[in-house]
Design an enzyme around this catalytic site. Structure first.
Site, PDB file in Angstrom:
ATOM      1  N   GLU A   1     -10.389 -84.760  67.927  1.00 27.31           N
ATOM      2  CA  GLU A   1      -9.613 -83.605  68.393  1.00 27.31           C
ATOM      3  C   GLU A   1      -9.655 -83.414  69.901  1.00 27.31           C
ATOM      4  O   GLU A   1      -8.688 -82.985  70.501  1.00 27.31           O
ATOM      5  CB  GLU A   1     -10.150 -82.333  67.729  1.00 27.31           C
ATOM      6  CG  GLU A   1      -9.531 -82.061  66.392  1.00 27.31           C
ATOM      7  CD  GLU A   1     -10.251 -80.965  65.647  1.00 27.31           C
ATOM      8  OE1 GLU A   1     -10.100 -79.805  66.030  1.00 27.31           O
ATOM      9  OE2 GLU A   1     -10.971 -81.267  64.691  1.00 27.31           O
TER      10      GLU A   1
ATOM     11  N   ASP B   1     -12.808 -82.539  63.336  1.00 27.06           N
ATOM     12  CA  ASP B   1     -14.018 -81.754  63.042  1.00 27.06           C
ATOM     13  C   ASP B   1     -14.328 -81.644  61.545  1.00 27.06           C
ATOM     14  O   ASP B   1     -13.418 -81.664  60.716  1.00 27.06           O
ATOM     15  CB  ASP B   1     -13.873 -80.348  63.640  1.00 27.06           C
ATOM     16  CG  ASP B   1     -14.032 -80.358  65.154  1.00 27.06           C
ATOM     17  OD1 ASP B   1     -14.517 -81.373  65.681  1.00 27.06           O
ATOM     18  OD2 ASP B   1     -13.668 -79.360  65.812  1.00 27.06           O
TER      19      ASP B   1
ATOM     20  N   ASP C   1     -14.746 -79.510  59.153  1.00 26.29           N
ATOM     21  CA  ASP C   1     -14.549 -78.269  58.400  1.00 26.29           C
ATOM     22  C   ASP C   1     -13.117 -78.248  57.878  1.00 26.29           C
ATOM     23  O   ASP C   1     -12.363 -79.199  58.068  1.00 26.29           O
ATOM     24  CB  ASP C   1     -14.870 -77.032  59.260  1.00 26.29           C
ATOM     25  CG  ASP C   1     -14.079 -77.000  60.565  1.00 26.29           C
ATOM     26  OD1 ASP C   1     -13.100 -77.767  60.701  1.00 26.29           O
ATOM     27  OD2 ASP C   1     -14.436 -76.208  61.455  1.00 26.29           O
TER      28      ASP C   1
ATOM     29  N   GLU D   1     -10.501 -76.663  58.804  1.00 23.19           N
ATOM     30  CA  GLU D   1      -9.474 -76.788  59.847  1.00 23.19           C
ATOM     31  C   GLU D   1      -9.361 -78.235  60.311  1.00 23.19           C
ATOM     32  O   GLU D   1      -8.267 -78.765  60.502  1.00 23.19           O
ATOM     33  CB  GLU D   1      -9.825 -75.866  61.024  1.00 23.19           C
ATOM     34  CG  GLU D   1      -8.628 -75.519  61.843  1.00 23.19           C
ATOM     35  CD  GLU D   1      -8.883 -74.376  62.819  1.00 23.19           C
ATOM     36  OE1 GLU D   1      -8.113 -74.268  63.776  1.00 23.19           O
ATOM     37  OE2 GLU D   1      -9.843 -73.599  62.632  1.00 23.19           O
TER      38      GLU D   1
ATOM     39  N   TYR E   1     -22.643 -79.547  64.803  1.00 27.16           N
ATOM     40  CA  TYR E   1     -21.385 -78.797  64.772  1.00 27.16           C
ATOM     41  C   TYR E   1     -21.655 -77.296  64.676  1.00 27.16           C
ATOM     42  O   TYR E   1     -22.470 -76.853  63.875  1.00 27.16           O
ATOM     43  CB  TYR E   1     -20.542 -79.258  63.582  1.00 27.16           C
ATOM     44  CG  TYR E   1     -19.130 -78.759  63.636  1.00 27.16           C
ATOM     45  CD1 TYR E   1     -18.343 -78.941  64.774  1.00 27.16           C
ATOM     46  CD2 TYR E   1     -18.559 -78.102  62.547  1.00 27.16           C
ATOM     47  CE1 TYR E   1     -17.036 -78.485  64.825  1.00 27.16           C
ATOM     48  CE2 TYR E   1     -17.249 -77.649  62.587  1.00 27.16           C
ATOM     49  CZ  TYR E   1     -16.495 -77.840  63.729  1.00 27.16           C
ATOM     50  OH  TYR E   1     -15.196 -77.383  63.778  1.00 27.16           O
TER      51      TYR E   1
ATOM     52  N   ARG F   1     -19.655 -74.697  64.007  1.00 34.22           N
ATOM     53  CA  ARG F   1     -18.966 -73.803  63.060  1.00 34.22           C
ATOM     54  C   ARG F   1     -19.527 -74.088  61.671  1.00 34.22           C
ATOM     55  O   ARG F   1     -19.130 -75.019  61.006  1.00 34.22           O
ATOM     56  CB  ARG F   1     -17.450 -74.040  63.079  1.00 34.22           C
ATOM     57  CG  ARG F   1     -16.830 -73.579  64.380  1.00 34.22           C
ATOM     58  CD  ARG F   1     -15.326 -73.513  64.322  1.00 34.22           C
ATOM     59  NE  ARG F   1     -14.812 -73.082  65.617  1.00 34.22           N
ATOM     60  CZ  ARG F   1     -14.402 -73.903  66.564  1.00 34.22           C
ATOM     61  NH1 ARG F   1     -14.408 -75.208  66.357  1.00 34.22           N
ATOM     62  NH2 ARG F   1     -13.962 -73.449  67.718  1.00 34.22           N
TER      63      ARG F   1
ATOM     64  N   HIS G   1     -22.448 -78.712  55.473  1.00 30.71           N
ATOM     65  CA  HIS G   1     -22.889 -78.629  56.867  1.00 30.71           C
ATOM     66  C   HIS G   1     -24.389 -78.374  56.965  1.00 30.71           C
ATOM     67  O   HIS G   1     -25.034 -78.028  55.999  1.00 30.71           O
ATOM     68  CB  HIS G   1     -22.175 -77.472  57.571  1.00 30.71           C
ATOM     69  CG  HIS G   1     -20.712 -77.690  57.700  1.00 30.71           C
ATOM     70  ND1 HIS G   1     -19.854 -76.700  58.083  1.00 30.71           N
ATOM     71  CD2 HIS G   1     -19.955 -78.788  57.510  1.00 30.71           C
ATOM     72  CE1 HIS G   1     -18.623 -77.176  58.108  1.00 30.71           C
ATOM     73  NE2 HIS G   1     -18.659 -78.432  57.766  1.00 30.71           N
TER      74      HIS G   1
END
Length: 560
Positions: free
Chosen positions: A9, A85, A87, A89, A298, A300, A343
């Site tokens: 990203e 990433d 997650d 999103e 990460y 988030r 995660h």
């Protein structure tokens, strides 16, 4: 070029990763989302509600050249890996890339890593999987839901009360702030009095406060009652009880997104948005002289789990640096409703990269945030602090006064986290039961109960998280929106609703009470989780919502 192409990203992440992979790989970046819902079609929604909520995606204006370059790279590559990433999103961005770049979405080309380090990236590339369509659908449902509510409610409010905007979660956050303000306005202070006696023995000064009369809790509500007590007291007190206990204070688990934002707000004075920007940089990679490496995992996440590899590295480090007694047990996650437990918690990528050793490579604010994250993760694996607590009971004509003190016997995890969690010794002198003590002074003081405090940024994030509203990645933007829309002002670091905020909330509650509320919004998060697990589906969730929302909207257009 006949090479493997890896798409991530962010440009800074692509630079870091390229250094790990050697000449057979080209790493490039999509610079975030490349597509979003169009603003055309019925109501400008970019969603055809009649045709099973079919979304119409368009390439973002500022991404046209990026997509052109990516298509060129894809054409020249033998194989394409999507490493956005880890997650929902990120999963959605990978799917959008695959769809737009003409990649086969059934390929095992989705690569997921939780930290930007050589070993983690290489291991992820050796174990690619397919794009998880359930995660994509969950994110797509959220996006469409937010678009429908955001566009339709905002249009209504602009027309009726000249309000700027409304949103699914932002409006609930505003509601919490407005309801707290009403509690403050409606609050009627109650008078109460305290009586304290001060003493000194062996050069140790301490205070004791009136707690009971004839073994019953005493509450003084006015000056007359307090004066009566005051006149019944002598200078001489008798020690009626000495209680000694050893208490343990355990360390807190590693940070998740919300606790990092709260702690950075209260300890470092960082706004949530700033915290996330700095954390993003630490995650994506910092040049530390001999290498460029991601310093934290990460950021988030709503899981407190730590990888076995990190624990295996950290425990001997703690033992060697502080001693065997300082090694603690691992925190186990009490799984809450919304946890995406694939995660980990937020932690340093290596225990050997101490904040001090990296100070010269970090900007001051990066150093502060990294130090906080590092200390919290290490402390979470350390032994509890042990405190010796003493409570003295002092009698004076049937009135019982209490004094308490505690002394740290073993600092445990506070050795590392003490700078962020103050614990000072409050020493009491050694006394024995029936010993007589003369007070130096007895004082009475008038007080009034205080209304509940307004939400600070940290407290609002904590509340949203506890209520199960929003996701870790959304807290910063929710707060940013209500501040920039001028729905709230910041007074003494806390949120106070503006007239516009109060009016907007009043109308939303009046006409949309059944969807702009805590329970419904939390239920919606649950549904999105169920879609991610493959237990619900996009069309069902959105149809259920639309059937509830449309009649409310029609009524508001007629009657607001």
């Amino acid at each position: 070029m006949g090479k493997n192409l890896v798409i991530v990203e962010s440009p800074s992440k692509s630079k870091t990763i390229e250094k790990y992979l050697g000449s057979d790989y080209v790493v490039t970046s999509s610079k975030g989302h490349i597509r979003d819902l169009a603003t055309t079609g019925k109501g400008g929604l970019g969603v055809d509600i009649e045709d099973n909520f079919k979304p119409n995606y368009v390439i973002n204006k500022d991404k046209k050249d990026v997509v052109k370059d990516l298509k060129k790279c894809v054409k020249e590559a033998d194989y394409v890996y999507l490493a956005t990433d880890p997650d929902r999103e990120g999963e959605a961005i990978s799917w959008h890339l695959a769809d737009e770049l003409g990649l086969d979405t059934s390929l095992t080309n989705r690569v997921v890593f939780n930290e930007v380090t050589h070993d983690a990236v290489v291991a992820a590339l050796n174990n690619p999987r397919q794009i998880d369509q359930n995660l994509v659908k969950s994110q797509e449902t959220r996006r469409v839901l937010d678009r429908i509510i955001g566009f339709k409610l905002s249009k209504l409010l602009q027309k009726k009360i000249k309000s700027k905007s409304a949103g699914r979660v932002q409006s609930v956050a505003l509601r919490l702030i407005c309801e707290r303000e009403k509690e403050i306005e409606d609050f009627i202070p109650e008078e109460y009095w305290k009586v304290k006696a001060s003493f000194e023995k062996d050069d140790i000064a301490f205070e004791a406060e009136l707690a009971k009369y004839q073994n019953k809790k005493i509450e003084l509500k006015n000056a007359e009652d307090t004066q009566h007590v005051f006149e019944s007291l002598d200078k001489q007190f008798s020690v009626s009880d000495v209680k000694k206990t050893q208490k343990k204070r355990s360390s807190k688990p590693p940070f998740i997104t919300s606790t990092l934002q709260q702690e950075a707000s209260s300890k470092l004075n960082f706004k949530a948005k700033r915290t996330m920007m700095i954390a993003q940089k630490l995650y994506e990679g910092i040049d530390i002289g001999e290498e460029t490496v991601g310093l934290i995992t990460y950021m988030r996440t709503d899981s407190i789990r730590l990888s076995d590899a990190f624990i295996t590295e950290a425990k001997p480090y703690i033992e060697e640096k502080y001693g065997k007694d300082y090694v603690g047990s691992v925190k186990v996650s009490k799984k809450t409703e919304n946890v995406q437990d694939a995660h980990e918690g937020i932690r340093p990528t290596s225990v050997m990269r101490t904040p001090e050793s990296l100070k010269e490579y970090l900007k001051p604010e990066e150093y502060k945030l990294y130090s906080l994250i590092y200390a919290r993760a290490i402390a979470s694996l350390m032994a509890p602090a042990k405190l010796n607590s003493t409570t003295l009971s002092l009698d004076n004509n049937g009135y019982e006064f209490k004094a308490s003190g505690s002394v740290i016997q073993f600092d445990g995890y506070l050795r590392v986290y003490g700078a962020y969690e103050k614990q000072s010794d409050e020493i009491l002198p050694v006394v024995t039961v029936e010993e007589k003590l003369l007070s130096k002074d007895i004082q009475k003081s008038q007080h009034f109960t205080k209304p509940p405090a307004r939400y600070t940024e940290a407290k609002l994030i904590k509340e949203l998280e506890e209520l199960g509203i929003g996701r870790p990645s959304t807290y910063a933007s929710i707060i940013d929106t209500i501040v920039t829309r001028r729905y709230v002002d910041t007074v003494d670091k806390a949120f106070k609703p503006t007239e516009s905020g109060l009016l907007t909330n009043e109308k939303l509650v009046q006409f949309f009470e059944s969807i702009i509320n805590v329970e419904y919004t939390a239920q919606m998060e649950k549904e999105l989780d169920e879609i991610a697990e493959g237990e619900d589906d996009y069309v069902h969730a959105l149809t259920t919502f639309e059937d509830k929302f449309e009649p409310l909207l029609e009524n508001a257009y007629e009657n607001m």
